[in-house]
Scaffold this motif. Structure first.
Motif, PDB file in Angstrom:
ATOM      1  N   SER A 142       4.137   8.548   9.749  1.00 20.13           N
ATOM      2  CA  SER A 142       3.672   9.561   8.555  1.00 20.13           C
ATOM      3  C   SER A 142       3.611   8.869   7.527  1.00 20.13           C
ATOM      4  O   SER A 142       2.617   9.196   6.590  1.00 20.13           O
ATOM      5  N   PHE A 143       4.608   7.859   7.059  1.00 16.23           N
ATOM      6  CA  PHE A 143       4.852   7.135   5.781  1.00 16.23           C
ATOM      7  C   PHE A 143       3.553   6.056   5.658  1.00 16.23           C
ATOM      8  O   PHE A 143       2.706   6.077   4.488  1.00 16.23           O
ATOM      9  N   ARG A 144       3.206   5.559   6.602  1.00 17.14           N
ATOM     10  CA  ARG A 144       2.039   4.530   6.652  1.00 17.14           C
ATOM     11  C   ARG A 144       0.861   5.412   6.330  1.00 17.14           C
ATOM     12  O   ARG A 144      -0.012   4.864   5.736  1.00 17.14           O
ATOM     13  N   ILE A 145       0.448   6.524   6.952  1.00 19.86           N
ATOM     14  CA  ILE A 145      -0.608   7.086   6.693  1.00 19.86           C
ATOM     15  C   ILE A 145      -0.801   7.463   5.255  1.00 19.86           C
ATOM     16  O   ILE A 145      -1.775   7.508   4.756  1.00 19.86           O
ATOM     17  N   THR A 186      -6.560  16.086   8.631  1.00 22.13           N
ATOM     18  CA  THR A 186      -6.095  17.490   8.365  1.00 22.13           C
ATOM     19  C   THR A 186      -5.055  17.521   9.301  1.00 22.13           C
ATOM     20  O   THR A 186      -5.157  17.485  10.704  1.00 22.13           O
ATOM     21  N   ARG A 187      -3.992  18.380   8.814  1.00 24.29           N
ATOM     22  CA  ARG A 187      -2.639  18.151   9.678  1.00 24.29           C
ATOM     23  C   ARG A 187      -2.385  19.735   9.854  1.00 24.29           C
ATOM     24  O   ARG A 187      -2.023  20.401   8.999  1.00 24.29           O
ATOM     25  N   ARG A 246      -6.937  16.194  12.951  1.00 20.49           N
ATOM     26  CA  ARG A 246      -8.399  15.795  13.151  1.00 20.49           C
ATOM     27  C   ARG A 246      -8.646  14.760  11.713  1.00 20.49           C
ATOM     28  O   ARG A 246      -7.989  15.016  10.893  1.00 20.49           O
ATOM     29  N   LEU A 247      -9.629  14.042  11.856  1.00 23.09           N
ATOM     30  CA  LEU A 247      -9.978  13.158  11.104  1.00 23.09           C
ATOM     31  C   LEU A 247     -10.877  13.914  10.015  1.00 23.09           C
ATOM     32  O   LEU A 247     -11.730  14.711  10.236  1.00 23.09           O
ATOM     33  N   THR A 248     -10.699  13.782   8.806  1.00 22.95           N
ATOM     34  CA  THR A 248     -11.586  14.284   7.545  1.00 22.95           C
ATOM     35  C   THR A 248     -12.735  13.690   7.451  1.00 22.95           C
ATOM     36  O   THR A 248     -12.920  12.477   8.033  1.00 22.95           O
TER      37      THR A 248
END
Length: 272
Positions: free
Chosen positions: A33-36, A49-50, A56-58
């Motif tokens: 999560s931190f890397r993203i 989108t979480r 999903r990818l935005t």
């Protein structure tokens, strides 16, 4: 750009799950999560989108995906090339086309028989261009008929070879036989100009010995070719009034070359 961020992005986009991506990358879920978040901060956009069990990818993430894949593929290729460049058997050897055709091709055959894992980049260029590559460390070994007089270079005499003035017929159709100038070094041009006072203008200049040989029958010309080619190409007729010429052959490399040990080992196999 930190490639680890892209690698994490690709894994999350593949699994659509932070936990499974963490397992595949041997990281904690919080690290993924931190890397993203880091990547999103660098790009200034949201990439996913979480929602619970629904990642999903935005549109921005979809746009980044092919670039991330290409960047990671390029990075992998770069690492492979760097690794290959560190292998001690990788060696770049440069010479003119005529030297490759006359002697160095057979020499490489012997080297590969002795060292099947040898990796060679064979370069064909004019001598001055190859010397520049040698100084710029783009070339490891130069085979040439003229030894450069430069302190930073090591020169080793490999031997002498013989050149014979050949034609494809006994008598020229015209009073003066045309001449094809083949690249055997600048100092050789000075020598041949003294021998060919009556016919100073060649009908062609080339760096390829085979090309010159092909043109002898149609042009009725003469050209200096390796003397031993008379055995391989019986159509060649030596011009009797012109004795064979001896030429030296040198190996040249940088004194502090990383490949100097391998070069000295390979040069134990005779070139001529």
């Amino acid at each position: 750009m930190d490639t680890e961020l892209l690698k994490t992005f690709l894994e999350v986009s593949r699994t659509r799950h932070f936990g499974r991506a963490a397992e595949a990358l041997y990281l904690t879920q919080s690290a993924v999560s931190f890397r993203i978040r880091q990547l999103e901060t660098q790009l200034g956009v949201s990439l996913f989108t979480r929602h619970r069990n629904n990642i999903r990818l935005t549109p921005a993430g979809e746009s980044l995906l092919p670039y991330a894949e290409n960047l990671m593929a390029t990075w992998q290729l770069a690492k492979q090339e760097v690794t290959r460049s560190l292998q001690h058997n990788l060696l770049s050897i440069g010479a003119t086309a005529s030297l490759w055709e006359a002697w160095l091709g057979q020499w490489l055959q012997l080297l590969y028989q002795q060292r099947p894992t040898l990796q060679v980049e064979a370069r064909i260029a004019l001598r001055h261009a190859l010397i520049n590559q040698l100084h710029e460390r783009q070339l490891d070994l130069l085979i040439t008929t003229e030894a450069p007089k430069m302190e930073e270079l090591t020169c080793q005499l490999l031997g002498n070879f013989s050149l014979t003035l050949f034609a494809a017929s006994s008598e020229p159709e015209e009073e003066e036989r045309p001449y094809i100038r083949l690249e055997w070094g600048a100092d050789f041009h000075t020598y041949e100009s003294r021998l060919l006072v009556h016919n100073p203008n060649p009908i062609m200049s080339t760096t390829s010995a085979h090309l010159a040989r092909y043109l002898l029958p149609i042009t009725q010309a003469c050209v200096f070719l390796p003397s031993h080619w008379a055995e391989s190409f019986p159509e060649l007729i030596a011009i009797a009034e012109m004795p064979p010429l001896l030429r030296p052959l040198y190996a040249v490399w940088l004194q502090n070359s990383d490949q100097r040990t391998l070069i000295r080992q390979l040069l134990k196999t005779p070139v001529i």
